[in-house]
Design a protein around this motif. Structure first.
Motif, PDB file in Angstrom:
ATOM      1  N   LEU A   1      31.175  59.203  90.471  1.00 58.14           N
ATOM      2  CA  LEU A   1      30.389  60.307  89.947  1.00 58.14           C
ATOM      3  C   LEU A   1      29.342  59.695  89.026  1.00 58.14           C
ATOM      4  O   LEU A   1      29.671  58.997  88.074  1.00 58.14           O
ATOM      5  CB  LEU A   1      31.255  61.287  89.153  1.00 58.14           C
ATOM      6  CG  LEU A   1      30.526  62.427  88.473  1.00 58.14           C
ATOM      7  CD1 LEU A   1      29.910  63.367  89.513  1.00 58.14           C
ATOM      8  CD2 LEU A   1      31.442  63.180  87.562  1.00 58.14           C
ATOM      9  N   VAL A   2      28.062  59.930  89.345  1.00 52.24           N
ATOM     10  CA  VAL A   2      26.971  59.431  88.524  1.00 52.24           C
ATOM     11  C   VAL A   2      26.207  60.631  87.997  1.00 52.24           C
ATOM     12  O   VAL A   2      25.740  61.465  88.773  1.00 52.24           O
ATOM     13  CB  VAL A   2      26.028  58.502  89.329  1.00 52.24           C
ATOM     14  CG1 VAL A   2      24.881  58.021  88.456  1.00 52.24           C
ATOM     15  CG2 VAL A   2      26.796  57.332  89.908  1.00 52.24           C
ATOM     16  N   ILE A   3      26.083  60.713  86.667  1.00 48.57           N
ATOM     17  CA  ILE A   3      25.353  61.791  86.035  1.00 48.57           C
ATOM     18  C   ILE A   3      24.092  61.209  85.425  1.00 48.57           C
ATOM     19  O   ILE A   3      24.150  60.268  84.655  1.00 48.57           O
ATOM     20  CB  ILE A   3      26.210  62.480  84.951  1.00 48.57           C
ATOM     21  CG1 ILE A   3      27.471  63.080  85.572  1.00 48.57           C
ATOM     22  CG2 ILE A   3      25.395  63.538  84.227  1.00 48.57           C
ATOM     23  CD1 ILE A   3      28.448  63.638  84.586  1.00 48.57           C
ATOM     24  N   HIS A   4      22.947  61.776  85.783  1.00 47.53           N
ATOM     25  CA  HIS A   4      21.663  61.370  85.228  1.00 47.53           C
ATOM     26  C   HIS A   4      21.312  62.376  84.129  1.00 47.53           C
ATOM     27  O   HIS A   4      21.023  63.538  84.418  1.00 47.53           O
ATOM     28  CB  HIS A   4      20.567  61.357  86.308  1.00 47.53           C
ATOM     29  CG  HIS A   4      20.862  60.421  87.417  1.00 47.53           C
ATOM     30  ND1 HIS A   4      20.445  59.106  87.411  1.00 47.53           N
ATOM     31  CD2 HIS A   4      21.565  60.582  88.578  1.00 47.53           C
ATOM     32  CE1 HIS A   4      20.853  58.508  88.513  1.00 47.53           C
ATOM     33  NE2 HIS A   4      21.542  59.391  89.228  1.00 47.53           N
ATOM     34  N   TRP A   5      21.380  61.922  82.893  1.00 45.40           N
ATOM     35  CA  TRP A   5      21.158  62.782  81.731  1.00 45.40           C
ATOM     36  C   TRP A   5      19.676  62.921  81.437  1.00 45.40           C
ATOM     37  O   TRP A   5      18.919  61.990  81.588  1.00 45.40           O
ATOM     38  CB  TRP A   5      21.879  62.212  80.514  1.00 45.40           C
ATOM     39  CG  TRP A   5      23.360  62.142  80.692  1.00 45.40           C
ATOM     40  CD1 TRP A   5      24.070  61.045  81.085  1.00 45.40           C
ATOM     41  CD2 TRP A   5      24.301  63.193  80.534  1.00 45.40           C
ATOM     42  NE1 TRP A   5      25.404  61.368  81.164  1.00 45.40           N
ATOM     43  CE2 TRP A   5      25.573  62.673  80.826  1.00 45.40           C
ATOM     44  CE3 TRP A   5      24.192  64.522  80.153  1.00 45.40           C
ATOM     45  CZ2 TRP A   5      26.719  63.435  80.755  1.00 45.40           C
ATOM     46  CZ3 TRP A   5      25.351  65.284  80.075  1.00 45.40           C
ATOM     47  CH2 TRP A   5      26.594  64.741  80.372  1.00 45.40           C
ATOM     48  N   LYS A   6      19.269  64.074  80.959  1.00 46.29           N
ATOM     49  CA  LYS A   6      17.903  64.297  80.517  1.00 46.29           C
ATOM     50  C   LYS A   6      17.668  63.736  79.125  1.00 46.29           C
ATOM     51  O   LYS A   6      16.533  63.543  78.743  1.00 46.29           O
ATOM     52  CB  LYS A   6      17.585  65.793  80.507  1.00 46.29           C
ATOM     53  CG  LYS A   6      17.516  66.396  81.888  1.00 46.29           C
ATOM     54  CD  LYS A   6      17.159  67.864  81.795  1.00 46.29           C
ATOM     55  CE  LYS A   6      17.093  68.493  83.172  1.00 46.29           C
ATOM     56  NZ  LYS A   6      16.806  69.923  83.107  1.00 46.29           N
TER      57      LYS A   6
END
Length: 76
Positions: free
Chosen positions: A70-75
């Motif tokens: 799971l890869v989350i790209h944060w703002k």
């Protein structure tokens, strides 16, 4: 450029919340923003689905999920 390195999945939701708040603090987010986010997280089970969606849309630009990562790209 290489994609961001995936983070290991937290073992429970509170670990995830603690990590999020720590990341926000490290990125110099104001204390009032952290207080607001913490309030949402502490009452997450009572927050409406629509408010949860808006909250997540504010923090996350993209999520990539497979059966092993799971890869989350944060703002932020």
């Amino acid at each position: 450029a290489l994609p961001p390195r995936p983070r290991p999945l937290p073992k429970n939701r509170m670990e995830c919340y603690a990590k999020l708040v720590a990341d926000l603090t490290a990125n110099s987010v104001s204390s009032s923003q952290i207080d607001s986010i913490t309030g949402y997280l502490q009452n997450w089970d009572e927050v409406s689905f629509e408010d949860k969606r808006r909250f997540v849309d504010t923090l996350i630009s993209k999520i990539e999920a497979t059966s092993t990562e799971l890869v989350i790209h944060w703002k932020i």
